[in-house]
Design a protein around this motif. Structure first.
Motif, PDB file in Angstrom:
ATOM      1  N   ARG A   6       0.689  -1.360  -0.158  1.00  0.00           N
ATOM      2  CA  ARG A   6       0.289   0.261  -0.178  1.00  0.00           C
ATOM      3  C   ARG A   6       1.327   1.435  -0.311  1.00  0.00           C
ATOM      4  N   VAL A   7       0.779   2.601  -1.077  1.00  0.00           N
ATOM      5  CA  VAL A   7       1.003   3.825  -1.073  1.00  0.00           C
ATOM      6  C   VAL A   7       0.913   4.122   0.218  1.00  0.00           C
ATOM      7  N   VAL A   8       1.463   4.721   1.293  1.00  0.00           N
ATOM      8  CA  VAL A   8       0.781   5.785   2.274  1.00  0.00           C
ATOM      9  C   VAL A   8       1.585   6.866   2.020  1.00  0.00           C
ATOM     10  N   ILE A  37      -0.852   7.476 -10.978  1.00  0.00           N
ATOM     11  CA  ILE A  37      -2.232   7.418  -9.812  1.00  0.00           C
ATOM     12  C   ILE A  37      -3.716   7.099 -10.482  1.00  0.00           C
ATOM     13  N   ALA A  38      -3.786   5.514 -10.652  1.00  0.00           N
ATOM     14  CA  ALA A  38      -4.946   4.734 -10.361  1.00  0.00           C
ATOM     15  C   ALA A  38      -5.689   4.419  -9.452  1.00  0.00           C
ATOM     16  N   THR A  39      -5.415   5.646  -8.337  1.00  0.00           N
ATOM     17  CA  THR A  39      -5.814   4.588  -7.362  1.00  0.00           C
ATOM     18  C   THR A  39      -7.418   4.436  -6.775  1.00  0.00           C
ATOM     19  N   GLY A  40      -8.487   4.940  -7.770  1.00  0.00           N
ATOM     20  CA  GLY A  40     -10.101   3.893  -8.055  1.00  0.00           C
ATOM     21  C   GLY A  40     -11.007   4.371  -7.378  1.00  0.00           C
ATOM     22  N   ALA A  41     -12.209   4.658  -6.583  1.00  0.00           N
ATOM     23  CA  ALA A  41     -12.554   4.564  -5.622  1.00  0.00           C
ATOM     24  C   ALA A  41     -13.004   3.832  -4.607  1.00  0.00           C
ATOM     25  N   GLU A  58     -20.003  -4.748   2.216  1.00  0.00           N
ATOM     26  CA  GLU A  58     -19.649  -4.207   0.230  1.00  0.00           C
ATOM     27  C   GLU A  58     -19.368  -4.681  -0.547  1.00  0.00           C
ATOM     28  N   VAL A  59     -19.752  -4.569  -1.961  1.00  0.00           N
ATOM     29  CA  VAL A  59     -19.674  -4.908  -2.742  1.00  0.00           C
ATOM     30  C   VAL A  59     -18.423  -4.152  -3.555  1.00  0.00           C
ATOM     31  N   LYS A  60     -17.366  -4.643  -3.630  1.00  0.00           N
ATOM     32  CA  LYS A  60     -16.197  -3.656  -4.482  1.00  0.00           C
ATOM     33  C   LYS A  60     -15.183  -4.428  -4.512  1.00  0.00           C
ATOM     34  N   THR A  61     -14.561  -5.411  -3.749  1.00  0.00           N
ATOM     35  CA  THR A  61     -13.552  -6.548  -4.273  1.00  0.00           C
ATOM     36  C   THR A  61     -14.350  -7.735  -5.133  1.00  0.00           C
ATOM     37  N   GLY A  86     -29.273   1.824  -6.624  1.00  0.00           N
ATOM     38  CA  GLY A  86     -28.153   2.125  -8.258  1.00  0.00           C
ATOM     39  C   GLY A  86     -27.951   0.897  -8.777  1.00  0.00           C
ATOM     40  N   TYR A  87     -27.327   0.369  -9.796  1.00  0.00           N
ATOM     41  CA  TYR A  87     -26.830  -0.145 -10.454  1.00  0.00           C
ATOM     42  C   TYR A  87     -26.914  -1.308  -9.780  1.00  0.00           C
ATOM     43  N   ILE A  88     -25.657  -1.678  -8.835  1.00  0.00           N
ATOM     44  CA  ILE A  88     -25.150  -2.122  -8.101  1.00  0.00           C
ATOM     45  C   ILE A  88     -26.378  -3.002  -7.028  1.00  0.00           C
ATOM     46  N   PRO A 174     -14.323   8.871  -5.051  1.00  0.00           N
ATOM     47  CA  PRO A 174     -12.752   8.631  -5.488  1.00  0.00           C
ATOM     48  C   PRO A 174     -12.250   8.763  -4.464  1.00  0.00           C
ATOM     49  N   ASN A 175     -11.354   7.898  -4.450  1.00  0.00           N
ATOM     50  CA  ASN A 175      -9.994   7.076  -3.094  1.00  0.00           C
ATOM     51  C   ASN A 175      -8.389   8.601  -3.734  1.00  0.00           C
ATOM     52  N   THR A 176      -8.741   9.719  -3.427  1.00  0.00           N
ATOM     53  CA  THR A 176      -7.491  11.236  -3.967  1.00  0.00           C
ATOM     54  C   THR A 176      -7.199  11.152  -2.456  1.00  0.00           C
ATOM     55  N   ASP A 177      -6.535  11.037  -1.287  1.00  0.00           N
ATOM     56  CA  ASP A 177      -6.684  11.304  -0.387  1.00  0.00           C
ATOM     57  C   ASP A 177      -4.828  11.620  -0.777  1.00  0.00           C
ATOM     58  N   LEU A 178      -4.799  10.490  -0.878  1.00  0.00           N
ATOM     59  CA  LEU A 178      -2.922  10.340  -1.382  1.00  0.00           C
ATOM     60  C   LEU A 178      -2.418  11.401  -2.394  1.00  0.00           C
ATOM     61  N   ALA A 179      -3.810  11.533  -2.920  1.00  0.00           N
ATOM     62  CA  ALA A 179      -3.275  12.842  -4.522  1.00  0.00           C
ATOM     63  C   ALA A 179      -2.894  14.568  -3.804  1.00  0.00           C
ATOM     64  N   ALA A 208      -5.517   8.405 -14.083  1.00  0.00           N
ATOM     65  CA  ALA A 208      -6.649   7.515 -14.712  1.00  0.00           C
ATOM     66  C   ALA A 208      -8.090   6.825 -13.620  1.00  0.00           C
ATOM     67  N   GLY A 209      -9.047   6.692 -14.276  1.00  0.00           N
ATOM     68  CA  GLY A 209     -10.034   5.703 -13.815  1.00  0.00           C
ATOM     69  C   GLY A 209     -10.812   6.264 -12.829  1.00  0.00           C
ATOM     70  N   ASP A 210     -11.497   5.139 -12.033  1.00  0.00           N
ATOM     71  CA  ASP A 210     -12.174   5.744 -11.373  1.00  0.00           C
ATOM     72  C   ASP A 210     -11.731   7.115  -9.822  1.00  0.00           C
ATOM     73  N   CYS A 211     -10.155   6.890 -10.081  1.00  0.00           N
ATOM     74  CA  CYS A 211      -9.804   8.741  -8.872  1.00  0.00           C
ATOM     75  C   CYS A 211      -9.787   9.688  -9.398  1.00  0.00           C
ATOM     76  N   ALA A 226     -17.455   6.608 -12.322  1.00  0.00           N
ATOM     77  CA  ALA A 226     -16.737   5.873 -12.025  1.00  0.00           C
ATOM     78  C   ALA A 226     -17.331   5.177 -12.855  1.00  0.00           C
ATOM     79  N   LEU A 227     -16.573   4.218 -13.660  1.00  0.00           N
ATOM     80  CA  LEU A 227     -17.256   3.410 -14.837  1.00  0.00           C
ATOM     81  C   LEU A 227     -15.832   2.678 -14.899  1.00  0.00           C
ATOM     82  N   GLY A 228     -16.090   1.479 -15.362  1.00  0.00           N
ATOM     83  CA  GLY A 228     -14.475   0.689 -16.210  1.00  0.00           C
ATOM     84  C   GLY A 228     -14.458   1.018 -17.945  1.00  0.00           C
ATOM     85  N   THR A 229     -15.341   1.370 -18.505  1.00  0.00           N
ATOM     86  CA  THR A 229     -15.246   1.687 -19.641  1.00  0.00           C
ATOM     87  C   THR A 229     -14.476   2.687 -19.678  1.00  0.00           C
ATOM     88  N   VAL A 230     -14.787   4.011 -18.698  1.00  0.00           N
ATOM     89  CA  VAL A 230     -13.994   5.114 -18.950  1.00  0.00           C
ATOM     90  C   VAL A 230     -12.441   4.939 -18.499  1.00  0.00           C
TER      91      VAL A 230
HETATM   92  C1  FAD Z   1     -19.399  -4.507  -8.484  1.00  0.00           C
HETATM   93  C2  FAD Z   1     -19.110  -3.533  -9.395  1.00  0.00           C
HETATM   94  C3  FAD Z   1     -19.840  -4.147 -10.320  1.00  0.00           C
HETATM   95  C4  FAD Z   1     -19.100  -2.872 -11.822  1.00  0.00           C
HETATM   96  N1  FAD Z   1     -19.723  -3.071 -12.706  1.00  0.00           N
HETATM   97  C5  FAD Z   1     -19.233  -2.643 -13.587  1.00  0.00           C
HETATM   98  C6  FAD Z   1     -20.009  -2.532 -14.983  1.00  0.00           C
HETATM   99  O1  FAD Z   1     -21.110  -3.229 -15.716  1.00  0.00           O
HETATM  100  N2  FAD Z   1     -19.397  -2.508 -16.008  1.00  0.00           N
HETATM  101  C7  FAD Z   1     -18.227  -0.774 -15.611  1.00  0.00           C
HETATM  102  O2  FAD Z   1     -18.541   0.005 -16.413  1.00  0.00           O
HETATM  103  N3  FAD Z   1     -17.700  -0.373 -13.952  1.00  0.00           N
HETATM  104  C8  FAD Z   1     -18.340  -1.142 -13.573  1.00  0.00           C
HETATM  105  N4  FAD Z   1     -17.984  -1.080 -12.811  1.00  0.00           N
HETATM  106  C9  FAD Z   1     -16.759  -0.153 -12.017  1.00  0.00           C
HETATM  107  C10 FAD Z   1     -15.604  -0.653 -12.667  1.00  0.00           C
HETATM  108  O3  FAD Z   1     -15.265  -1.838 -11.840  1.00  0.00           O
HETATM  109  C11 FAD Z   1     -14.460   0.855 -12.028  1.00  0.00           C
HETATM  110  O4  FAD Z   1     -14.463   1.747 -12.683  1.00  0.00           O
HETATM  111  C12 FAD Z   1     -13.122   0.025 -12.865  1.00  0.00           C
HETATM  112  O5  FAD Z   1     -12.917  -0.964 -12.019  1.00  0.00           O
HETATM  113  C13 FAD Z   1     -12.548   0.917 -12.085  1.00  0.00           C
HETATM  114  O6  FAD Z   1     -10.802   1.155 -12.364  1.00  0.00           O
HETATM  115  P1  FAD Z   1      -9.695   2.211 -11.873  1.00  0.00           P
HETATM  116  O7  FAD Z   1      -8.380   1.288 -11.871  1.00  0.00           O
HETATM  117  O8  FAD Z   1     -10.013   3.034 -11.607  1.00  0.00           O
HETATM  118  O9  FAD Z   1     -10.225   1.476 -10.254  1.00  0.00           O
HETATM  119  P2  FAD Z   1      -9.509  -0.045  -9.035  1.00  0.00           P
HETATM  120  O10 FAD Z   1     -10.432  -1.091  -9.965  1.00  0.00           O
HETATM  121  O11 FAD Z   1     -10.751   0.184  -8.164  1.00  0.00           O
HETATM  122  O12 FAD Z   1      -8.844  -0.238  -8.836  1.00  0.00           O
HETATM  123  C14 FAD Z   1      -7.936   0.013  -7.756  1.00  0.00           C
HETATM  124  C15 FAD Z   1      -7.073   0.029  -7.266  1.00  0.00           C
HETATM  125  O13 FAD Z   1      -5.508   0.580  -6.489  1.00  0.00           O
HETATM  126  C16 FAD Z   1      -5.417  -0.113  -5.732  1.00  0.00           C
HETATM  127  N5  FAD Z   1      -5.017   0.688  -4.494  1.00  0.00           N
HETATM  128  C17 FAD Z   1      -5.596   1.928  -3.800  1.00  0.00           C
HETATM  129  N6  FAD Z   1      -5.278   2.882  -2.916  1.00  0.00           N
HETATM  130  C18 FAD Z   1      -4.108   2.330  -2.738  1.00  0.00           C
HETATM  131  C19 FAD Z   1      -2.972   2.594  -2.524  1.00  0.00           C
HETATM  132  N7  FAD Z   1      -2.484   3.629  -1.433  1.00  0.00           N
HETATM  133  N8  FAD Z   1      -1.700   2.143  -2.327  1.00  0.00           N
HETATM  134  C20 FAD Z   1      -1.912   0.546  -3.634  1.00  0.00           C
HETATM  135  N9  FAD Z   1      -3.109   0.351  -4.389  1.00  0.00           N
HETATM  136  C21 FAD Z   1      -3.818   0.924  -3.955  1.00  0.00           C
HETATM  137  C22 FAD Z   1      -7.067  -0.930  -5.419  1.00  0.00           C
HETATM  138  O14 FAD Z   1      -6.393  -1.717  -4.111  1.00  0.00           O
HETATM  139  C23 FAD Z   1      -7.529  -1.219  -6.534  1.00  0.00           C
HETATM  140  O15 FAD Z   1      -6.640  -2.739  -6.928  1.00  0.00           O
HETATM  141  C24 FAD Z   1     -18.350  -2.168 -11.525  1.00  0.00           C
HETATM  142  C25 FAD Z   1     -17.794  -1.886 -10.029  1.00  0.00           C
HETATM  143  C26 FAD Z   1     -18.066  -3.117  -8.636  1.00  0.00           C
HETATM  144  C27 FAD Z   1     -17.740  -2.553  -7.543  1.00  0.00           C
END
Ligand code: FAD
Length: 375
Positions: A6-8, A37-41, A58-61, A86-88, A174-179, A208-211, A226-230
């Protein structure tokens, strides 16, 4: 690839990150020339009584999903409450319902799928209720009743709903505390500001990504989606630029698609609420049609709603709800938005036709024709 690390801290001046080893072990430092930086949401977690009780998921991972599955396989779950429509939330409700569990959904909004207009969300709510799932709309989660830290009931401002498990589907941030701590500029909803090359305000730092925030091609304003497409497309562009190949990501139109059992759901562009907030003068029309030629076996109902700007006729968005074969039609509307087409252009689009695939006038054409009359 260092999993479990984990990057702190990000130190931009020294071009280093501090990394915490697995299981809270010692921190070490790694240096970089370019940082992406691709720390997601992170999922929203309301600070309400009982939130940490056993039985709340929760249903994130994938691990979250496996934990829930294991609990379901133990066979002691009879009642589940999904918090968030919502969709989830609705995808989870469908999954749970397939396990033969009594399911309820609560949402503080008066509708499910808040990214759609209320009239388009209504048939989705009907489909949910038709499957025997209880829907408590306009109810806010206030806490969880527990015994010995085990979930008994999900509590709203109107009632307590007995539950063996609760699923949180309250959205993400967005998971952007570090940023932020590293001095990287944040924008909409605290997402990282990037340019069309996916570069942040700091040299050699990309994101890039959800962040990150995106540019909305219809509104012209920053947005956060926050979508995988983008995320996939931005990740590619950031990676190419870091590797020295110039690439740009122009922006998004807000396309999304999902399903509840047999009801397909999709949206793109701007809807009523966003158009009203932006003060855009628009017309909207909703048409009920068929996915295939009306007489063709297997034809399904489909509702298409389109929006166009007044008086220019520029297409602004669309929403689709219907049976099998409905939702992917949204990609025609999304492509039209990218091409900045007018409603007249959409009416004349040379879309394919054969009875097993669509009516001669596709439902998108029908909605566009009606909308044209309102301009
Ligand atoms: C249940 C569910 C269903 C979904 N279905 C769809 C769908 O059908 N279509 C669609 O378009 N999108 C969908 N999404 C959204 C999609 O999953 C996200 O938009 C996509 O994964 C974002 O990619 P990302 O790489 O930005 O972030 P993530 O995939 O969240 O990856 C971020 C990574 O960064 C790591 N990380 C965070 N902080 C740190 C740190 N400090 N140090 C080291 N590592 C760190 C995390 O552990 C994670 O592995 C869904 C999401 C969920 C939860």
């Amino acid at each position: 690839v260092r999993t479990g690390c984990r990057v702190v801290e990000i130190d931009v001046a020294r071009r280093q990150v501090a990394v915490e080893r697995p299981n809270g072990g010692k921190t070490h430092v790694e240096s970089w020339d370019y940082l992406v930086i691709a720390t997601g949401a992170v999922p929203m977690r309301p600070n309400v009584p009982g939130i940490n009780a056993e039985g709340i998921f929760e249903v994130k991972t994938l691990e979250d999903a496996l934990r829930l599955r294991q609990t379901l396989e133990n066979g002691e779950v009879r009642r589940a409450v999904v918090v968030g429509g919502g969709y989830i939330g609705i995808e989870m409700a469908e999954a749970l319902f397939r396990w033969d569990i009594e399911v309820a959904i609560i949402d503080m909004l008066p509708q499910v799928m808040g990214t759609l207009d209320p009239d388009m969300a209504e048939p989705i709510a009907e489909a949910i209720r038709r499957e025997g799932i209880s829907l408590y709309l306009g109810e806010k989660l206030t806490g969880f009743d527990t015994t010995s830290n085990r979930l008994d009931a999900v509590v709203t401002d109107k009632r307590a709903i007995p539950a063996d498990v609760a699923i949180l589907g309250l959205g993400v941030r967005p998971n952007t505390d570090l940023a932020r701590a590293a001095g990287i500029a944040l924008g909409t909803k605290d997402a990282i500001v990037i340019n069309s090359h996916c570069r942040t305000n700091l040299e050699n730092v990309w994101a890039a990504g959800d962040c990150v925030q995106s540019h909305h091609l219809v509104s012209g304003k920053p947005t956060w989606i926050a979508l995988g497409t983008v995320a996939n497309k931005q990740g590619r562009v950031a990676g190419l630029n870091v590797a020295g190949v110039e690439a740009t990501f122009p922006g998004v139109v807000g396309s999304a698609i999902t399903r509840f059992v047999e009801t397909e759901i999709a949206r793109t562009g701007l809807g009523e609420r966003e158009l009203d907030d932006l003060g855009i003068d628009y017309v909207a029309f909703k048409v009920d049609g068929h996915t295939l030629a009306r007489y063709y076996p297997g034809t399904q109902p489909i509702t298409v709603k389109l929006f166009a700007e007044k008086p220019t006729g520029r297409l602004l968005g669309g929403q689709i709800v219907g049976g099998q074969g409905s939702a992917k039609r949204i990609d025609v509307i999304a492509t039209a938005l990218h091409g900045k087409l007018t409603i007249e252009d959409v009416v004349n689009l040379d879309l394919s036709y054969s009875p097993p695939y669509s009516p001669a006038w596709d439902p998108i054409h029908l909605a566009a024709r009606q909308l044209q009359k309102l301009l």
